[in-house]
Scaffold this motif. Structure first.
Motif, mmCIF file in Angstrom:
data_model
loop_
_atom_site.group_PDB
_atom_site.id
_atom_site.type_symbol
_atom_site.label_atom_id
_atom_site.label_comp_id
_atom_site.label_asym_id
_atom_site.label_seq_id
_atom_site.Cartn_x
_atom_site.Cartn_y
_atom_site.Cartn_z
ATOM 1 N N ARG A 315 0.825 -1.221 0.000
ATOM 2 C CA ARG A 315 0.000 0.000 0.000
ATOM 3 C C ARG A 315 0.857 1.269 0.000
ATOM 4 O O ARG A 315 0.500 2.278 0.590
ATOM 5 C CB ARG A 315 -0.941 0.008 1.215
ATOM 6 C CG ARG A 315 -1.848 -1.216 1.309
ATOM 7 C CD ARG A 315 -2.614 -1.239 2.606
ATOM 8 N NE ARG A 315 -3.540 -0.117 2.692
ATOM 9 C CZ ARG A 315 -4.121 0.285 3.819
ATOM 10 N NH1 ARG A 315 -3.845 -0.345 4.959
ATOM 11 N NH2 ARG A 315 -4.954 1.310 3.825
ATOM 12 N N GLU A 316 1.973 1.234 -0.704
ATOM 13 C CA GLU A 316 2.876 2.379 -0.740
ATOM 14 C C GLU A 316 2.773 3.182 -2.031
ATOM 15 O O GLU A 316 3.504 4.159 -2.211
ATOM 16 C CB GLU A 316 4.325 1.919 -0.527
ATOM 17 C CG GLU A 316 4.568 1.387 0.875
ATOM 18 C CD GLU A 316 6.044 1.196 1.178
ATOM 19 O OE1 GLU A 316 6.846 1.190 0.236
ATOM 20 O OE2 GLU A 316 6.376 1.057 2.370
ATOM 21 N N TYR A 435 4.832 10.371 1.542
ATOM 22 C CA TYR A 435 4.117 10.916 2.700
ATOM 23 C C TYR A 435 2.628 11.116 2.409
ATOM 24 O O TYR A 435 1.788 10.965 3.303
ATOM 25 C CB TYR A 435 4.760 12.224 3.159
ATOM 26 C CG TYR A 435 6.021 11.986 3.956
ATOM 27 C CD1 TYR A 435 5.964 11.450 5.242
ATOM 28 C CD2 TYR A 435 7.273 12.247 3.419
ATOM 29 C CE1 TYR A 435 7.117 11.204 5.972
ATOM 30 C CE2 TYR A 435 8.435 12.004 4.146
ATOM 31 C CZ TYR A 435 8.344 11.485 5.420
ATOM 32 O OH TYR A 435 9.486 11.236 6.141
ATOM 33 N N LEU A 438 1.254 7.670 2.804
ATOM 34 C CA LEU A 438 1.268 7.315 4.213
ATOM 35 C C LEU A 438 0.084 7.943 4.936
ATOM 36 O O LEU A 438 -0.614 7.289 5.730
ATOM 37 C CB LEU A 438 2.578 7.771 4.850
ATOM 38 C CG LEU A 438 2.890 7.264 6.262
ATOM 39 C CD1 LEU A 438 3.095 5.759 6.280
ATOM 40 C CD2 LEU A 438 4.125 7.974 6.817
ATOM 41 N N LYS A 439 -0.155 9.224 4.634
ATOM 42 C CA LYS A 439 -1.282 9.937 5.250
ATOM 43 C C LYS A 439 -2.595 9.350 4.773
ATOM 44 O O LYS A 439 -3.545 9.190 5.558
ATOM 45 C CB LYS A 439 -1.200 11.423 4.904
ATOM 46 C CG LYS A 439 -2.294 12.263 5.525
ATOM 47 C CD LYS A 439 -2.128 13.739 5.175
ATOM 48 C CE LYS A 439 -3.247 14.566 5.793
ATOM 49 N NZ LYS A 439 -3.113 16.014 5.433
ATOM 50 N N HIS A 440 -2.671 9.036 3.497
ATOM 51 C CA HIS A 440 -3.887 8.467 2.913
ATOM 52 C C HIS A 440 -4.221 7.129 3.567
ATOM 53 O O HIS A 440 -5.376 6.822 3.870
ATOM 54 C CB HIS A 440 -3.714 8.303 1.410
ATOM 55 C CG HIS A 440 -4.890 7.694 0.721
ATOM 56 N ND1 HIS A 440 -6.057 8.379 0.499
ATOM 57 C CD2 HIS A 440 -5.074 6.436 0.222
ATOM 58 C CE1 HIS A 440 -6.926 7.583 -0.120
ATOM 59 N NE2 HIS A 440 -6.351 6.395 -0.299
ATOM 60 N N ASN A 441 -3.186 6.300 3.801
ATOM 61 C CA ASN A 441 -3.411 4.977 4.406
ATOM 62 C C ASN A 441 -3.854 5.088 5.855
ATOM 63 O O ASN A 441 -4.650 4.281 6.330
ATOM 64 C CB ASN A 441 -2.121 4.144 4.319
ATOM 65 C CG ASN A 441 -1.805 3.723 2.889
ATOM 66 O OD1 ASN A 441 -2.688 3.676 2.048
ATOM 67 N ND2 ASN A 441 -0.539 3.420 2.638
ATOM 68 N N SER A 442 -3.304 6.084 6.555
ATOM 69 C CA SER A 442 -3.648 6.219 7.968
ATOM 70 C C SER A 442 -5.059 6.751 8.158
ATOM 71 O O SER A 442 -5.646 6.564 9.204
ATOM 72 C CB SER A 442 -2.658 7.169 8.642
ATOM 73 O OG SER A 442 -2.745 8.479 8.118
#
Length: 442
Positions: A315-316, A435, A438-442
């Protein structure tokens, strides 16, 4: 229901040692050994120096392969260098190493091979040069379509092309060794000395001809018993190529004088083929080189999309659900392969793909250096872990690998600092993407 089925699909672990070994040999042997004889000789200054340069380049590559083999035995997963960097240094370093390979370096390598193959086909069949781009696109897409099917097809194709490319190579070696009438050692002429870039530059030229061996690590999730077979394929493959390169070079020096090789430039081996085999020799050699490039391209198209798949699976990447899809029947990352082919096609049409791949050499070797420190870090981090493969002559072996990579990095900075800056930009662009995701996944 279909979504659940696609999520349960895994890569097909069907590749044995011979498939992996063919991919290593086939991905390394492209066109370098056929066109770099004169360049290495000019830089080294003598036939003895040139042979030593090929040997030094092979030893540096072998130490690199032995170093990575220890990591691969502990992390036999799909993604290769991307996985190693992430596990050893953290997610952002893994992402950046993968980002650079899937967005620029991998597609550019595929595109440049397609462009060079197109030129050879045009010359071989006397086709008008207006067809250069269309033929390059057709070649890349055709090999790409093969890799949309089960990995067995790509692996079988790798074995076939590797065997085929070794036939003209064997002919060059045999005729050079047994029918050449020159002294292969000690030849040195003034014109070579005047144009020499030095022994170090000669080694640099050979290192680029040895590059590509690490790509088989991207298939860690598809190789049977990968903790043992992957290191075996890397080490045996590099050793085999080293022997081949040394024998070809010695055979060339037995057939042609140093002055003649210098005079002919990239045409030295075609001239030798015509001299040894008659008028048909050049055509046979051209077919061998064409097959060699197709096999090299197949290895890159088979391996680079696996990095994209591994990153999407973690998911990167944007559109990671789309890119992480595996075809339930073929169990291949079809959309990663299609995306890689699309980027390569755009490069063929609009950019100088060969120059783009050169620009990325600096960053590739920066990540190589970091990876070569990996075994030391892992040994300190997990001192009691069992390893199916351990680096022989540790720590001398990784020190040589690190030194060789630092040599390439310094050489790139000195010879093309503007290109180094551009390659940095390619990597830096990936930071906001990382980033954001990363923000989207969180």
């Amino acid at each position: 229901m279909k979504k659940q089925e696609s999520e349960d699909v895994e890569l097909n672990r069907s590749l044995g040692l011979w498939s992996a070994l063919s991919l290593v040999v086939g991905t390394i042997i492209g066109v370098g050994i056929f066109v770099r004889q004169s360049a290495v000789l000019d830089d080294a200054g003598s036939t003895t120096g040139a042979l030593l340069a090929w040997l030094a380049g092979g030893i540096i590559t072998l130490t690199a392969g032995l170093t990575i083999a220890e990591i691969a035995s502990q992390m036999p997963h799909t993604g290769g260098l991307y996985v190693y960097m992430e596990k050893i240094y953290g997610r952002i370093w893994g992402f950046l190493s993968g980002w650079m390979q899937i967005i620029i370096y991998g597609p550019a390598m595929i595109a440049s091979l397609g462009a060079y193959l197109s030129l050879l086909l045009i010359d071989f069949f006397n086709i008008p040069h207006i067809w250069t781009v269309p033929i390059a696109l057709i070649a890349v897409i055709s090999v790409g379509v093969l890799n949309l099917f089960s990995n067995r097809y790509g692996a079988t194709f790798a074995i076939i092309t590797t065997i085929c490319k070794l036939v003209p190579v064997a002919a060059l070696i045999i005729f050079g060794l047994f029918f050449g009438n020159q002294n292969a050692l000690g030849h040195s002429i003034q014109t070579v000395h005047q144009s020499a870039g030095g022994f170090g530059v000669a080694i640099l030229a050979t290192l680029f001809a040895f590059d590509g061996w690490i790509l088989v690590a991207n298939l860690g999730g598809e190789i049977k018993n990968p903790s043992k077979r992957l290191p075996q394929a890397i080490v045996l493959g590099i050793l085999g190529v080293l022997v081949i390169y040394m024998l070809v070079t010695y055979g060339v020096f037995r057939s042609l004088t140093a002055e003649k090789i210098h005079q002919l430039g990239t045409g030295a081996i075609p001239y030798m083929a015509n001299k040894d085999f008659g008028a048909i020799g050049g055509k046979i050699l051209s077919i061998g080189i064409i097959i060699s490039i197709v096999g090299c391209m197949n290895g890159k198209i088979m391996t680079f999309p696996r990095i994209m798949y591994a990153m999407a699976r973690d998911r990167e990447l944007p559109f990671h659900k789309f890119l992480a899809y595996l075809n339930p029947k073929t169990r291949t990352p079809i959309w990663c392969t299609v995306t890689t082919l699309a980027i390569a096609s755009i490069m063929i049409i609009f950019f100088d793909a060969d120059r783009l791949s050169e620009l990325c050499i600096f960053t590739v070797y920066c990540f190589y250096v970091m990876a070569f420190f990996g075994p030391t870090i892992l040994r300190h981090r997990h001192p009691n872990v069992h390893r199916d493969f351990s680096i022989p002559l540790y720590p001398i072996t990784p020190i040589i690998a690190i030194g060789g990579s630092l040599f390439v990095i310094v050489s790139e900075i000195m010879s093309d600092w503007r290109g180094v800056l551009i390659s940095f930009i390619f990597v830096i662009v990936g930071i906001p993407v990382y980033y954001y995701q990363l923000k989207h996944n969180s």
